[in-house]
Write a protein that holds these residues in place. Structure first.
Motif, PDB file in Angstrom:
ATOM      1  N   PHE A 146      53.132  15.448  53.047  1.00 51.22           N
ATOM      2  CA  PHE A 146      51.938  15.084  53.812  1.00 51.22           C
ATOM      3  C   PHE A 146      51.847  13.578  54.022  1.00 51.22           C
ATOM      4  O   PHE A 146      52.481  12.806  53.306  1.00 51.22           O
ATOM      5  N   ARG A 147      51.031  13.174  54.966  1.00 53.29           N
ATOM      6  CA  ARG A 147      50.752  11.751  55.194  1.00 53.29           C
ATOM      7  C   ARG A 147      49.825  11.239  54.085  1.00 53.29           C
ATOM      8  O   ARG A 147      49.103  12.014  53.465  1.00 53.29           O
ATOM      9  N   TYR A 149      46.189  12.609  53.290  1.00 54.13           N
ATOM     10  CA  TYR A 149      46.202  14.062  53.497  1.00 54.13           C
ATOM     11  C   TYR A 149      45.347  14.539  54.675  1.00 54.13           C
ATOM     12  O   TYR A 149      44.573  15.490  54.545  1.00 54.13           O
ATOM     13  N   GLU A 186      46.182  16.351  57.001  1.00 52.93           N
ATOM     14  CA  GLU A 186      46.615  17.695  57.397  1.00 52.93           C
ATOM     15  C   GLU A 186      46.069  18.787  56.479  1.00 52.93           C
ATOM     16  O   GLU A 186      46.215  19.972  56.757  1.00 52.93           O
ATOM     17  N   VAL A 187      45.455  18.406  55.359  1.00 51.99           N
ATOM     18  CA  VAL A 187      45.053  19.378  54.353  1.00 51.99           C
ATOM     19  C   VAL A 187      43.572  19.725  54.485  1.00 51.99           C
ATOM     20  O   VAL A 187      42.706  18.867  54.323  1.00 51.99           O
ATOM     21  N   PHE A 240      46.960  24.062  49.203  1.00 47.69           N
ATOM     22  CA  PHE A 240      47.222  22.637  49.336  1.00 47.69           C
ATOM     23  C   PHE A 240      46.024  21.725  49.044  1.00 47.69           C
ATOM     24  O   PHE A 240      46.211  20.526  48.870  1.00 47.69           O
ATOM     25  N   SER A 257      45.497  17.255  47.561  1.00 46.59           N
ATOM     26  CA  SER A 257      44.755  16.103  48.072  1.00 46.59           C
ATOM     27  C   SER A 257      43.821  15.530  47.017  1.00 46.59           C
ATOM     28  O   SER A 257      43.520  14.341  47.042  1.00 46.59           O
ATOM     29  N   THR A 284      53.359  13.096  49.153  1.00 49.13           N
ATOM     30  CA  THR A 284      53.375  12.396  50.437  1.00 49.13           C
ATOM     31  C   THR A 284      54.827  12.167  50.856  1.00 49.13           C
ATOM     32  O   THR A 284      55.734  12.220  50.019  1.00 49.13           O
ATOM     33  N   LEU A 292      54.100  21.434  57.049  1.00 57.66           N
ATOM     34  CA  LEU A 292      52.768  21.116  56.549  1.00 57.66           C
ATOM     35  C   LEU A 292      52.070  22.311  55.914  1.00 57.66           C
ATOM     36  O   LEU A 292      50.917  22.192  55.500  1.00 57.66           O
ATOM     37  N   ARG A 293      52.772  23.419  55.836  1.00 58.72           N
ATOM     38  CA  ARG A 293      52.226  24.617  55.211  1.00 58.72           C
ATOM     39  C   ARG A 293      53.377  25.346  54.526  1.00 58.72           C
ATOM     40  O   ARG A 293      54.444  24.803  54.349  1.00 58.72           O
TER      41      ARG A 293
END
Length: 189
Positions: free
Chosen positions: A54-55, A58, A60-61, A68, A72, A78, A102-103
């Motif tokens: 992830f960035r 987070y 995307e979470v 997930f 975070s 990351t 991302l999943r």
């Protein structure tokens, strides 16, 4: 001589430091993964590595994502961290794509399908950690996308051996050919 495997790709999924370390106290369990990668390379079968990362922050979470959302809160996973880098036992070579998902499914949140379609790949050989996670989710999605599928049963690991057994012996065969790495290699010659 034309390569009759040119429409096949080996997906090496979630073989990243933070995940491998949970499953591979015994280095011998990584041998089937190494053997599969080496065989694919010898037979000019594309090897594509998939990891989850992830960035920072987070974005995307979702807090509704049970799998997930804890990450975070605790941090880690990351894209730049050691935990998300591919394990040294199966390091990508130049030209082998590294796809960041991302999943759970290898297809979610990335360009994996674009890479496969651009190379006219129609058959996927799956290996990874965990059998009940990335392998199961990717197999289901890939089957829905009409890919022919093979699962390398001894190049999949799961925290629960019984779950691994049920998936590889009863669930996966409905949508994929399930075979050992050695049996797969035998089909390549």
């Amino acid at each position: 001589m034309q390569n009759h495997h040119n429409k096949t790709a080996l997906l090496v999924m979630d073989m990243q430091n933070g995940i491998v370390s949970r499953f591979a106290g015994n280095g011998k369990v990584l041998l089937p993964f190494q053997k599969a990668v080496e065989a694919a390379r010898r037979h000019s079968i594309p090897v594509i590595f998939v990891r989850v990362a992830f960035r920072e922050g987070y974005p995307e979470v979702s807090p509704r994502n049970k799998s997930f959302s804890a990450i975070s809160g605790f941090g880690g996973m990351t894209v730049s961290e050691t935990a998300t880098q591919i394990h040294e036992s199966v390091q990508p070579q130049p030209g082998e794509p590294l796809v960041t998902k991302l999943r759970v499914s290898a297809f979610t949140g990335n360009d994996l399908e674009v890479i496969l379609r651009s190379r006219q790949i129609d058959t996927l050989v799956l290996c990874g950690i965990a059998t009940s996670g990335v392998v199961l989710s990717t197999l289901r999605e890939a089957a829905d996308k009409d890919f022919a599928l093979k699962v390398l049963s001894d190049a999949c690991l799961d925290a629960d051996p019984e779950v691994h057994r049920v998936l590889t012996e009863k669930v996966f065969p409905r949508q994929a050919n399930v075979l050992t790495v050695d049996a797969w290699i035998d089909t390549l010659d």
